[in-house]
Design a protein around this motif. Structure first.
Motif, PDB file in Angstrom:
ATOM      1  N   GLU A 238      47.626  -3.946  -9.365  1.00  0.00           N
ATOM      2  CA  GLU A 238      46.309  -3.323  -9.332  1.00  0.00           C
ATOM      3  C   GLU A 238      46.416  -2.070  -8.476  1.00  0.00           C
ATOM      4  OE1 GLU A 238      41.981  -4.165  -7.264  1.00  0.00           O
ATOM      5  OE2 GLU A 238      43.307  -5.868  -7.693  1.00  0.00           O
ATOM      6  N   ILE A 239      46.427  -0.907  -9.125  1.00  0.00           N
ATOM      7  CA  ILE A 239      46.688   0.337  -8.415  1.00  0.00           C
ATOM      8  C   ILE A 239      45.506   0.704  -7.522  1.00  0.00           C
ATOM      9  CG2 ILE A 239      47.174   2.794  -8.643  1.00  0.00           C
ATOM     10  CD1 ILE A 239      49.497   0.950  -9.402  1.00  0.00           C
ATOM     11  N   ILE A 240      45.784   0.997  -6.270  1.00  0.00           N
ATOM     12  CA  ILE A 240      44.769   1.471  -5.332  1.00  0.00           C
ATOM     13  C   ILE A 240      44.522   2.952  -5.625  1.00  0.00           C
ATOM     14  CG2 ILE A 240      44.313   1.925  -2.886  1.00  0.00           C
ATOM     15  CD1 ILE A 240      46.027  -0.603  -2.312  1.00  0.00           C
ATOM     16  N   PRO A 241      43.270   3.382  -5.784  1.00  0.00           N
ATOM     17  CA  PRO A 241      42.992   4.744  -6.265  1.00  0.00           C
ATOM     18  C   PRO A 241      43.159   5.823  -5.206  1.00  0.00           C
ATOM     19  CG  PRO A 241      40.929   3.636  -5.809  1.00  0.00           C
ATOM     20  CD  PRO A 241      42.023   2.606  -5.585  1.00  0.00           C
ATOM     21  N   LEU A 242      44.316   5.808  -4.552  1.00  0.00           N
ATOM     22  CA  LEU A 242      44.597   6.786  -3.499  1.00  0.00           C
ATOM     23  C   LEU A 242      45.995   7.355  -3.682  1.00  0.00           C
ATOM     24  CD1 LEU A 242      43.331   4.799  -0.380  1.00  0.00           C
ATOM     25  CD2 LEU A 242      42.152   6.704  -1.491  1.00  0.00           C
ATOM     26  N   GLU A 243      46.118   8.645  -3.413  1.00  0.00           N
ATOM     27  CA  GLU A 243      47.427   9.263  -3.262  1.00  0.00           C
ATOM     28  C   GLU A 243      47.667   9.433  -1.768  1.00  0.00           C
ATOM     29  OE1 GLU A 243      47.312  12.898  -5.462  1.00  0.00           O
ATOM     30  OE2 GLU A 243      47.454  11.880  -7.409  1.00  0.00           O
ATOM     31  N   VAL A 244      48.769   8.859  -1.297  1.00  0.00           N
ATOM     32  CA  VAL A 244      49.118   8.939   0.114  1.00  0.00           C
ATOM     33  C   VAL A 244      50.194  10.019   0.252  1.00  0.00           C
ATOM     34  CG1 VAL A 244      49.984   7.670   2.109  1.00  0.00           C
ATOM     35  CG2 VAL A 244      48.578   6.495   0.396  1.00  0.00           C
TER      36      VAL A 244
ATOM     37  N   THR B  60      54.903  13.898  11.883  1.00  0.00           N
ATOM     38  CA  THR B  60      54.608  13.553  10.494  1.00  0.00           C
ATOM     39  C   THR B  60      53.112  13.278  10.335  1.00  0.00           C
ATOM     40  OG1 THR B  60      56.811  12.620  10.146  1.00  0.00           O
ATOM     41  CG2 THR B  60      55.074  11.908   8.639  1.00  0.00           C
ATOM     42  N   ILE B  61      52.513  13.882   9.311  1.00  0.00           N
ATOM     43  CA  ILE B  61      51.088  13.740   9.050  1.00  0.00           C
ATOM     44  C   ILE B  61      50.894  13.002   7.730  1.00  0.00           C
ATOM     45  CG2 ILE B  61      48.974  15.007   8.475  1.00  0.00           C
ATOM     46  CD1 ILE B  61      49.902  17.201  10.378  1.00  0.00           C
ATOM     47  N   ILE B  62      49.970  12.041   7.730  1.00  0.00           N
ATOM     48  CA  ILE B  62      49.616  11.322   6.510  1.00  0.00           C
ATOM     49  C   ILE B  62      48.213  11.734   6.083  1.00  0.00           C
ATOM     50  CG2 ILE B  62      49.185   9.064   5.458  1.00  0.00           C
ATOM     51  CD1 ILE B  62      51.257   7.860   7.248  1.00  0.00           C
ATOM     52  N   GLU B  63      48.066  12.100   4.818  1.00  0.00           N
ATOM     53  CA  GLU B  63      46.778  12.471   4.250  1.00  0.00           C
ATOM     54  C   GLU B  63      46.483  11.565   3.054  1.00  0.00           C
ATOM     55  OE1 GLU B  63      46.940  17.303   5.188  1.00  0.00           O
ATOM     56  OE2 GLU B  63      47.342  16.545   3.164  1.00  0.00           O
ATOM     57  N   TYR B  64      45.187  11.425   2.736  1.00  0.00           N
ATOM     58  CA  TYR B  64      44.770  10.605   1.601  1.00  0.00           C
ATOM     59  C   TYR B  64      43.964  11.455   0.621  1.00  0.00           C
ATOM     60  CZ  TYR B  64      45.421   7.334   5.468  1.00  0.00           C
ATOM     61  OH  TYR B  64      45.911   6.670   6.559  1.00  0.00           O
ATOM     62  N   TYR B  65      44.209  11.218  -0.657  1.00  0.00           N
ATOM     63  CA  TYR B  65      43.481  11.907  -1.717  1.00  0.00           C
ATOM     64  C   TYR B  65      42.982  10.859  -2.705  1.00  0.00           C
ATOM     65  CZ  TYR B  65      45.647  16.111   0.180  1.00  0.00           C
ATOM     66  OH  TYR B  65      46.039  17.123   1.024  1.00  0.00           O
ATOM     67  N   TYR B  66      41.736  11.016  -3.104  1.00  0.00           N
ATOM     68  CA  TYR B  66      41.135  10.111  -4.079  1.00  0.00           C
ATOM     69  C   TYR B  66      41.640  10.460  -5.469  1.00  0.00           C
ATOM     70  CZ  TYR B  66      37.445   7.859  -6.867  1.00  0.00           C
ATOM     71  OH  TYR B  66      36.753   7.100  -7.785  1.00  0.00           O
TER      72      TYR B  66
ATOM     73  N   VAL C  71      72.698  14.668   1.912  1.00  0.00           N
ATOM     74  CA  VAL C  71      73.220  15.443   0.778  1.00  0.00           C
ATOM     75  C   VAL C  71      72.714  16.885   0.811  1.00  0.00           C
ATOM     76  CG1 VAL C  71      73.570  13.428  -0.694  1.00  0.00           C
ATOM     77  CG2 VAL C  71      71.357  14.596  -0.747  1.00  0.00           C
ATOM     78  N   GLY C  72      72.311  17.336   1.999  1.00  0.00           N
ATOM     79  CA  GLY C  72      71.952  18.734   2.166  1.00  0.00           C
ATOM     80  C   GLY C  72      70.588  19.115   1.632  1.00  0.00           C
ATOM     81  N   ILE C  73      69.644  18.168   1.634  1.00  0.00           N
ATOM     82  CA  ILE C  73      68.288  18.429   1.140  1.00  0.00           C
ATOM     83  C   ILE C  73      67.278  18.068   2.225  1.00  0.00           C
ATOM     84  CG2 ILE C  73      66.546  17.791  -0.573  1.00  0.00           C
ATOM     85  CD1 ILE C  73      68.803  17.165  -2.518  1.00  0.00           C
ATOM     86  N   THR C  74      66.295  18.934   2.427  1.00  0.00           N
ATOM     87  CA  THR C  74      65.216  18.684   3.374  1.00  0.00           C
ATOM     88  C   THR C  74      64.015  18.100   2.644  1.00  0.00           C
ATOM     89  OG1 THR C  74      65.911  20.517   4.811  1.00  0.00           O
ATOM     90  CG2 THR C  74      63.636  19.740   5.037  1.00  0.00           C
ATOM     91  N   LEU C  75      63.517  16.970   3.131  1.00  0.00           N
ATOM     92  CA  LEU C  75      62.312  16.365   2.574  1.00  0.00           C
ATOM     93  C   LEU C  75      61.106  17.007   3.253  1.00  0.00           C
ATOM     94  CD1 LEU C  75      60.926  14.203   0.784  1.00  0.00           C
ATOM     95  CD2 LEU C  75      61.147  12.629   2.732  1.00  0.00           C
ATOM     96  N   VAL C  76      60.427  17.881   2.539  1.00  0.00           N
ATOM     97  CA  VAL C  76      59.290  18.621   3.086  1.00  0.00           C
ATOM     98  C   VAL C  76      58.047  17.746   3.119  1.00  0.00           C
ATOM     99  CG1 VAL C  76      57.786  20.625   2.729  1.00  0.00           C
ATOM    100  CG2 VAL C  76      60.253  20.813   2.341  1.00  0.00           C
ATOM    101  N   ASP C  77      57.683  17.196   1.977  1.00  0.00           N
ATOM    102  CA  ASP C  77      56.564  16.266   1.875  1.00  0.00           C
ATOM    103  C   ASP C  77      56.716  15.481   0.583  1.00  0.00           C
ATOM    104  OD1 ASP C  77      55.431  17.789  -0.302  1.00  0.00           O
ATOM    105  OD2 ASP C  77      54.415  19.084   1.118  1.00  0.00           O
ATOM    106  N   PHE C  78      55.883  14.460   0.408  1.00  0.00           N
ATOM    107  CA  PHE C  78      55.935  13.677  -0.822  1.00  0.00           C
ATOM    108  C   PHE C  78      54.676  12.838  -0.948  1.00  0.00           C
ATOM    109  CE2 PHE C  78      57.785  11.138   2.472  1.00  0.00           C
ATOM    110  CZ  PHE C  78      57.570   9.811   2.170  1.00  0.00           C
ATOM    111  N   LYS C  79      54.434  12.354  -2.164  1.00  0.00           N
ATOM    112  CA  LYS C  79      53.253  11.565  -2.490  1.00  0.00           C
ATOM    113  C   LYS C  79      53.668  10.153  -2.891  1.00  0.00           C
ATOM    114  CE  LYS C  79      51.544  12.008  -6.636  1.00  0.00           C
ATOM    115  NZ  LYS C  79      51.642  10.626  -7.203  1.00  0.00           N
ATOM    116  N   LEU C  80      52.931   9.178  -2.395  1.00  0.00           N
ATOM    117  CA  LEU C  80      53.169   7.792  -2.766  1.00  0.00           C
ATOM    118  C   LEU C  80      51.889   7.186  -3.327  1.00  0.00           C
ATOM    119  CD1 LEU C  80      55.136   6.461   0.349  1.00  0.00           C
ATOM    120  CD2 LEU C  80      56.093   7.178  -1.849  1.00  0.00           C
ATOM    121  N   GLU C  81      52.062   6.175  -4.178  1.00  0.00           N
ATOM    122  CA  GLU C  81      50.947   5.371  -4.645  1.00  0.00           C
ATOM    123  C   GLU C  81      51.293   3.909  -4.413  1.00  0.00           C
ATOM    124  OE1 GLU C  81      49.515   6.313  -8.544  1.00  0.00           O
ATOM    125  OE2 GLU C  81      49.778   8.470  -8.259  1.00  0.00           O
TER     126      GLU C  81
END
Length: 254
Positions: free
Chosen positions: A85-91, A116-122, A169-179
């Motif tokens: 049951e997907i929670i209707p938020l993008e973290v 590190t900052i966490i934001e929520y989007y509906y 592997v030489g990559i910087t993780l800038v930001d990302f979205k989780l559900e």
């Protein structure tokens, strides 16, 4: 595997009924969108790459005892997943200022954030996925305070893990979205990671040059989008030489 009844089609994936109750088949498309569907296009081979990259990272998270919906990869474009049951938020987890936070707060893109900052989007395309607070989430019963705590804790653990994987592997993780979703097992419920982890929902920059290696190349008409996705997969060790002659995109390691 025989094609099953389609249940849902999103911008990047299609969900079909699974072979057993409580399972789904997740199909990765080559379609690409930006601006909540305002811009549309095709990134050749993206579905194949995102399927493999997400599989690779989900399996690593499983080893860290982080629960996910992933069960197994079925073929080059499909995964077997648990129905949740997907929670209707993008973290959204941010380590470096980029995209909307840079515009909103007038921060130069590429500035490392104090923490590190966490934001929520509906999750609502018709509204443009508006940013919301924990007060909104609680008031509208999108998630309980305990569920939000669980998601935050998992998000920070996932962030620590992904930063290490990509940095190696030489990559910087800038930001990302989780559900996240609720997985019911009888009367018991737990929060699990859903959706995918790929260059579609991660900002990834080359650690030396800051060259973008993600969907921003599509959003900003920078070109070489397919090559960027292929390079991420190559560095993670899950891509063989591209098969340029068949127009099917790169060949992922089985």
């Amino acid at each position: 595997m025989a094609r099953r009844r389609q249940l849902y089609e999103g911008k990047a994936k299609v969900l079909f009924e699974g072979p057993e109750p409580g399972t789904l088949v997740q199909y990765f498309k080559d379609d690409a969108t930006a601006g909540n569907g305002v811009k549309n296009g095709i990134i050749t081979g993206k579905g194949v790459l995102n399927n493999r990259i997400s599989e690779y990272l989900m399996l690593k998270l499983h080893d860290l005892n982080i629960p996910t919906h992933f069960i197994k990869r079925l073929n080059m474009r499909e995964q077997l997943i648990r129905e949740a049951e997907i929670i209707p938020l993008e973290v959204v987890i941010r380590n470096i200022a980029a995209g909307s936070i840079a515009k909103r707060l007038g921060i130069e893109e590429g500035t490392r954030l104090p923490r590190t900052i966490i934001e929520y989007y509906y999750k609502n395309d018709s509204l443009g996925d508006p940013m919301v607070s924990d007060e909104h989430i609680s008031a509208f019963n999108w998630a309980t305070p305990q569920e939000l705590d669980d998601m935050n804790g998992m998000a920070l653990r996932i962030n620590d893990f992904l930063m290490g994987v990509f940095s190696s592997v030489g990559i910087t993780l800038v930001d990302f979205k989780l559900e996240f979703g609720r997985l019911w097992e009888g009367d018991e419920m737990r929060i699990i990671l859903a959706d995918e982890i790929s260059p579609d929902n991660c900002r990834l920059w080359d650690s030396k040059t800051n060259e973008k290696m993600d969907k921003d190349r599509f959003r900003r008409d920078m070109g070489k989008v397919e090559e960027a996705y292929q390079e991420v997969a190559r560095r993670l060790g899950i891509l063989t030489e591209s098969n340029n002659g068949d127009h099917q995109g790169p060949e992922a390691v089985q």
